[in-house]
Design an enzyme around this catalytic site. Structure first.
Site, mmCIF file in Angstrom:
data_model
loop_
_atom_site.group_PDB
_atom_site.id
_atom_site.type_symbol
_atom_site.label_atom_id
_atom_site.label_comp_id
_atom_site.label_asym_id
_atom_site.label_seq_id
_atom_site.Cartn_x
_atom_site.Cartn_y
_atom_site.Cartn_z
ATOM 1 N N ASP A 42 0.839 -1.213 0.000
ATOM 2 C CA ASP A 42 0.000 0.000 0.000
ATOM 3 C C ASP A 42 0.867 1.254 0.000
ATOM 4 O OD1 ASP A 42 -2.865 -1.040 1.965
ATOM 5 O OD2 ASP A 42 -2.101 -1.613 0.007
ATOM 6 N N ALA A 43 1.954 1.187 0.761
ATOM 7 C CA ALA A 43 2.807 2.371 0.892
ATOM 8 C C ALA A 43 3.464 2.701 -0.446
ATOM 9 C CB ALA A 43 3.868 2.117 1.940
ATOM 10 N N ASP A 46 0.874 4.165 -2.723
ATOM 11 C CA ASP A 46 0.601 5.565 -2.361
ATOM 12 C C ASP A 46 1.727 6.486 -2.796
ATOM 13 O OD1 ASP A 46 -1.007 4.702 0.765
ATOM 14 O OD2 ASP A 46 -1.734 4.750 -1.296
ATOM 15 N N SER A 91 -11.859 -19.646 12.880
ATOM 16 C CA SER A 91 -10.400 -19.722 12.829
ATOM 17 C C SER A 91 -9.913 -20.226 14.194
ATOM 18 C CB SER A 91 -9.784 -18.385 12.430
ATOM 19 O OG SER A 91 -10.289 -17.379 13.236
ATOM 20 N N LEU A 92 -8.623 -20.174 14.415
ATOM 21 C CA LEU A 92 -8.088 -20.802 15.621
ATOM 22 C C LEU A 92 -7.309 -19.808 16.456
ATOM 23 C CD1 LEU A 92 -6.707 -24.077 13.981
ATOM 24 C CD2 LEU A 92 -8.636 -23.926 15.558
ATOM 25 N N ASP A 129 -0.671 -25.334 5.763
ATOM 26 C CA ASP A 129 -0.600 -23.922 5.390
ATOM 27 C C ASP A 129 -1.151 -23.723 3.979
ATOM 28 O OD1 ASP A 129 -0.085 -21.285 5.580
ATOM 29 O OD2 ASP A 129 2.092 -21.444 5.447
ATOM 30 N N ARG A 148 -13.556 -19.604 2.827
ATOM 31 C CA ARG A 148 -13.929 -19.155 4.165
ATOM 32 C C ARG A 148 -14.549 -17.757 4.152
ATOM 33 N NH1 ARG A 148 -11.628 -16.306 8.262
ATOM 34 N NH2 ARG A 148 -12.331 -16.945 10.307
ATOM 35 N N GLU A 183 -8.344 -28.148 4.073
ATOM 36 C CA GLU A 183 -7.389 -27.186 3.530
ATOM 37 C C GLU A 183 -6.987 -27.552 2.115
ATOM 38 O OE1 GLU A 183 -6.921 -24.978 5.882
ATOM 39 O OE2 GLU A 183 -5.123 -23.815 5.401
ATOM 40 N N TYR A 235 -10.271 -31.986 7.657
ATOM 41 C CA TYR A 235 -9.979 -32.010 9.095
ATOM 42 C C TYR A 235 -11.134 -31.535 9.974
ATOM 43 C CZ TYR A 235 -8.706 -27.207 7.833
ATOM 44 O OH TYR A 235 -8.715 -25.950 7.321
ATOM 45 N N LYS A 299 -7.021 -30.552 19.299
ATOM 46 C CA LYS A 299 -8.478 -30.451 19.487
ATOM 47 C C LYS A 299 -8.916 -31.415 20.577
ATOM 48 C CE LYS A 299 -8.906 -29.548 14.556
ATOM 49 N NZ LYS A 299 -9.253 -30.073 13.237
ATOM 50 N N LYS A 323 1.860 -22.806 16.950
ATOM 51 C CA LYS A 323 2.616 -22.421 15.765
ATOM 52 C C LYS A 323 4.103 -22.772 15.916
ATOM 53 C CE LYS A 323 0.590 -20.192 12.945
ATOM 54 N NZ LYS A 323 -0.049 -18.894 12.827
ATOM 55 N N CYS A 428 0.061 15.994 15.085
ATOM 56 C CA CYS A 428 -0.399 15.030 14.083
ATOM 57 C C CYS A 428 0.206 15.376 12.724
ATOM 58 C CB CYS A 428 -1.925 15.047 14.001
ATOM 59 S SG CYS A 428 -2.552 14.059 12.632
ATOM 60 N N CYS A 431 -2.864 16.437 10.196
ATOM 61 C CA CYS A 431 -3.739 17.616 10.291
ATOM 62 C C CYS A 431 -3.133 18.720 11.158
ATOM 63 C CB CYS A 431 -5.122 17.228 10.810
ATOM 64 S SG CYS A 431 -5.155 16.811 12.554
ATOM 65 N N CYS A 446 -3.967 11.864 17.944
ATOM 66 C CA CYS A 446 -4.301 13.147 17.331
ATOM 67 C C CYS A 446 -5.622 13.620 17.930
ATOM 68 C CB CYS A 446 -4.442 12.940 15.828
ATOM 69 S SG CYS A 446 -5.361 14.238 15.005
ATOM 70 N N CYS A 452 -9.460 15.714 11.092
ATOM 71 C CA CYS A 452 -8.204 15.101 10.640
ATOM 72 C C CYS A 452 -8.526 14.183 9.459
ATOM 73 C CB CYS A 452 -7.577 14.293 11.774
ATOM 74 S SG CYS A 452 -6.100 13.412 11.241
HETATM 75 S S1 IVH Z 1 -9.551 -26.761 12.454
HETATM 76 C C1 IVH Z 1 -13.098 -25.140 14.023
HETATM 77 N N1 IVH Z 1 -7.506 -28.153 11.674
HETATM 78 O O1 IVH Z 1 -5.839 -23.012 10.089
HETATM 79 C C2 IVH Z 1 -11.712 -24.969 13.649
HETATM 80 N N2 IVH Z 1 -7.678 -25.924 10.887
HETATM 81 O O2 IVH Z 1 -5.473 -20.576 11.634
HETATM 82 C C3 IVH Z 1 -11.515 -25.037 12.212
HETATM 83 N N3 IVH Z 1 -5.925 -25.254 9.332
HETATM 84 O O3 IVH Z 1 -8.909 -21.528 9.282
HETATM 85 C C4 IVH Z 1 -10.139 -25.224 11.844
HETATM 86 N N4 IVH Z 1 -4.849 -27.172 9.328
HETATM 87 O O4 IVH Z 1 -7.704 -22.939 7.472
HETATM 88 C C5 IVH Z 1 -8.125 -26.974 11.613
HETATM 89 N N5 IVH Z 1 -5.790 -29.534 11.017
HETATM 90 C C6 IVH Z 1 -6.390 -28.362 10.960
HETATM 91 C C7 IVH Z 1 -5.905 -27.303 10.169
HETATM 92 C C8 IVH Z 1 -6.577 -26.087 10.170
HETATM 93 C C9 IVH Z 1 -4.889 -25.948 8.835
HETATM 94 C C10 IVH Z 1 -6.214 -23.851 9.018
HETATM 95 C C11 IVH Z 1 -7.663 -23.529 8.748
HETATM 96 C C12 IVH Z 1 -8.027 -22.486 9.773
HETATM 97 C C13 IVH Z 1 -6.692 -21.914 10.079
HETATM 98 C C14 IVH Z 1 -6.687 -21.203 11.414
#
Ligand code: IVH
Length: 704
Positions: A42-43, A46, A91-92, A129, A148, A183, A235, A299, A323, A428, A431, A446, A452
């Protein structure tokens, strides 16, 4: 490039440069809007636009008909149809070290009321990933595939998904309705071969397998997708007409027998120590798996426990992503820019010599705030051994997953001799208003409010963002350009666009990049958003501390805009009304102060009133059973519950549409009194509020 260098330009070189800029900006627009693959940050975008405008200001007669200063957006891609997910795609929550995993286990046990000694099994799966995809099967036939999106609404990519070999089109023996989630990803060797083919054909290169997978799935021409080597691991699941199994592990096994690929490194574990051992084991194999994983996902195995644990606003309580450590790289800090956000926060951004970290080129990093630059944390304690960050320094970057890259270290041995301490602005930069730091606030802000331009534009961008008004065809770039053109200065103006610029001399369709059709489409998209749910509206206002969850909470509590606004007005004036606001479970002092301060600000309030006049505001839908006996009722829990924990009781009540408050008032419908209930029970009796014991409460909601 500064203005001096523009003053030195002659006509000839100005004209050459304007032609080059027109081409570069058109290519950037195409990449951003149509190909969904931004080429410039973006920078940088711009910077090019500013340069273009500055040269045009000096040589107005050289302005080209295809100049970017006349263009709003890029050619509109028809894109994919949107589809609502039958069940939200979540998401997680992320974790980075062993303590986080121990905490996760403790939280789960506490919520379920399980003692430390009780067995509690988990599954441990690699975190692929790629990008998530939801597949809907009806009577065994794949009827819909969707990305998603924002978790509630995704893009319909059914035709493309049908071209992926790992995704069965027909399944025998599946539940009548079955949504399978997983995925889409790409193998390393397939990725390398694809990039080689692209290079030979003069096509674009993908930065990493995930981008290649996303770009390949989101192709308007499914034949392009077919030619790309995409794969799919299942999954999770969404709507099911019958359960797959009673545990996560068995459900995955079932998906495997139905014909899906399930990651072979999935394992059962009996607690944090076992999970961490599996994490280490897979981390060792990571480089040789043949595809990218960025961590492990743990899980709770028992699906009945998953059900009880439920979800927070966007993540389940029963899962966590652990992670792998972030990748790092050293680079040079060229400059520090100050960005002004929608609430006036001055955020320092590091401009860096571009460097690749974890497969992505990084040229910016956040510097958080002035203390962070100075080498102090929020409490004044030293960070980085008290070393401050200076322009000209060599800095170590790290990037974990998708998060914005951060600076973790500096190399003092390479610090230029003339480098000086950075002086944070107290005015700021956009402005010129004073930028002040309230006691206890880490951030300098600001004080210009809506005068602004940075705050005004950021507020507008937030207003049109996905979780807010989500107006198709009106994204951040268009907002900026309409603002620069003087067409919109505040949200209400969006709803006046058609009246003002639908016909007459200054028409939207006469602007570059817009034709009659796209202009009509935008007006229609704006019109559909005149009907808006109250929670989206409250979130869209962009008030400090009011995120999606808080907005939903407020909307559910007040029901209508009028009731909300009246309650805020009352809370500004009178202590009892303020106590009522604070009695909403989830509303603390900080949120209450922010709400009352914003609504008490005459300019802000007038701007809200102008907006609301254009809208038909719908009460927020109560989740799930709006016909449950407690829907819309205000409930307070007190004392010790024996059959479920307080957290679970609260989540359950909310899922049935009840509001859970922290204190008893005349607005309370039920007080659920557990063992040892004290003053709240007395107060309820005084106010004539109905008091239920735990059994009576369970009987009331039973079957709901
Ligand atoms: S479970 C209800 N399991 O990671 C939870 N997600 O950072 C639904 N992902 O949006 C996700 N491997 O796209 C689950 N073994 C796995 C996964 C996984 C990759 C992704 C997925 C999620 C993202 C969250």
């Amino acid at each position: 490039m500064d203005s001096e260098d523009i003053n030195a330009l002659d006509r000839k070189s100005a004209s050459v440069e304007l032609a080059r800029l027109a081409e570069q900006l058109a290519a950037a627009n195409r990449a951003y809007y149509t190909e969904d693959a931004p080429r410039l940050s973006d920078a940088d975008y711009d910077r090019l636009k500013r340069r273009n405008a500055e040269i045009e200001a000096r040589f107005p007669d050289l302005k080209r008909p295809d100049s970017a200063s006349e263009t709003v957006g890029g050619p509109l891609a028809d894109g994919f149809a949107r589809v609502a997910h039958a069940q939200r795609m979540l998401s997680l929550e992320n974790a980075f070290d062993p303590d986080d995993i121990q905490d996760f286990d403790t939280r789960v046990r506490r919520y379920l009321g399980l003692p430390e000694t009780a067995p509690l099994a988990y599954t441990s799966e690699p975190k692929i990933d790629g990008l998530s995809l939801s597949l809907r099967f009806e009577a065994g036939h794949l009827v819909q595939a969707s990305t998603r999106g924002d978790g509630t609404i995704g893009e319909n990519v059914t035709t493309n998904a049908r071209t992926i070999g790992d995704i069965p089109a027909h399944i025998a023996g599946a539940p009548d309705v079955m949504e399978v989630r997983g995925e889409v990803y790409m193998h390393h060797d397939d990725f390398a071969a694809l990039n080689a083919r692209q290079a030979a054909a003069g096509g674009k290169q993908f930065a990493n397998p995930r981008n290649a997978a996303a770009g390949s799935l989101r192709q308007l021409d499914a034949e392009v997708t077919r030619a790309r080597p995409l794969r799919f691991f299942a999954y999770a699941w969404g709507e099911l007409s019958e359960p797959l199994a009673t545990t996560q592990f068995d459900a995955l096994a079932k998906l495997r027998t139905l014909g899906f690929s399930v990651n072979p490194h999935t394992r059962k574990a009996d607690g944090p120590a076992d999970l961490l051992a599996h994490y280490e084991e897979i981390a060792q194999q990571r480089a040789t798996l043949g595809y990218d994983i960025d961590g492990m996902v743990y899980k709770v195995d028992d699906l009945a426990f998953q059900d009880r644990l439920g979800v927070r606003s966007t993540t389940p309580r029963w899962a966590i992503a652990h992670k792998f450590p972030a990748e790092t790289a050293w680079t040079h800090l060229e400059a520090i820019d100050i960005q002004v956000g929608r609430t006036g926060a001055l955020s320092p951004v590091a401009r860096l010599t571009p460097v690749t970290v974890g497969g992505v080129v990084v040229s910016n990093a956040t510097l958080h705030n002035e203390d962070y630059i100075a080498g102090r944390d929020a409490n004044g304690a030293e960070i980085r051994g008290g070393r401050d960050i200076r322009i000209g320094d060599w800095v170590k970057l790290y990037r974990a997953g998708d998060v914005i890259p951060k600076i973790s270290d500096i190399d003092l041995s390479r610090r230029p001799e003339d480098a000086t301490r950075y002086v944070f602005p107290s005015i700021c930069p956009r402005c010129g208003s004073d930028a002040i730091r309230e006691p206890g606030d880490a951030v300098r802000r600001c004080t210009g409010g809506l005068i602004c331009p940075a705050q005004a534009v950021e507020k507008l961008k937030h207003f049109v963002s996905r979780a807010a008004f989500d107006i198709e065809g009106l994204g951040a770039k268009q907002v900026e350009q309409f603002y620069d053109a003087g067409w919109i200065a505040e949200p209400a103006d969006i709803f006046l666009l058609q009246d003002r610029y639908g016909s007459g001399a200054q028409q939207l369709k006469n602007r570059e990049g817009w034709g009659a059709k796209s202009a009509e489409k935008l007006f229609a998209a704006i019109d559909t958003r005149r009907h808006i749910a109250l929670d989206r509206l409250i979130f869209a206002l962009g008030l400090r501390h009011v995120g999606e969850a808080a907005a939903r909470l407020l909307a559910q509590n007040y029901g209508t805009w009028e009731a909300f606004a009246e309650a805020m007005d009352a809370a500004i004036e009178d202590g009892e009304a303020r106590a009522d606001l604070l009695s909403i479970d989830g509303v603390g002092e900080v949120l209450a102060a922010s709400l009352t301060a914003s609504l008490n600000q005459p300019a802000e309030r007038a701007s809200m009133d102008r907006l609301v006049a254009h809208l038909d505001i719908q009460p927020v839908a109560t989740p799930e059973n709006s016909d449950s006996p407690v829907a819309g009722k205000t409930v307070v829990f007190t004392g010790t519950l024996t059959q479920m924990t307080r957290a679970e009781a609260k989540a359950r009540a909310e899922s049935l549409g009840a509001k859970v408050a922290g204190s008893v008032s005349k607005k309370t419908d039920f007080l659920v009194a557990g063992e040892g209930a004290g003053s709240k029970a007395t107060k309820a009796a005084d106010l004539g509020v109905k008091v239920l014991d735990e059994d009576a409460w369970r009987a009331l909601i039973e079957g709901a």
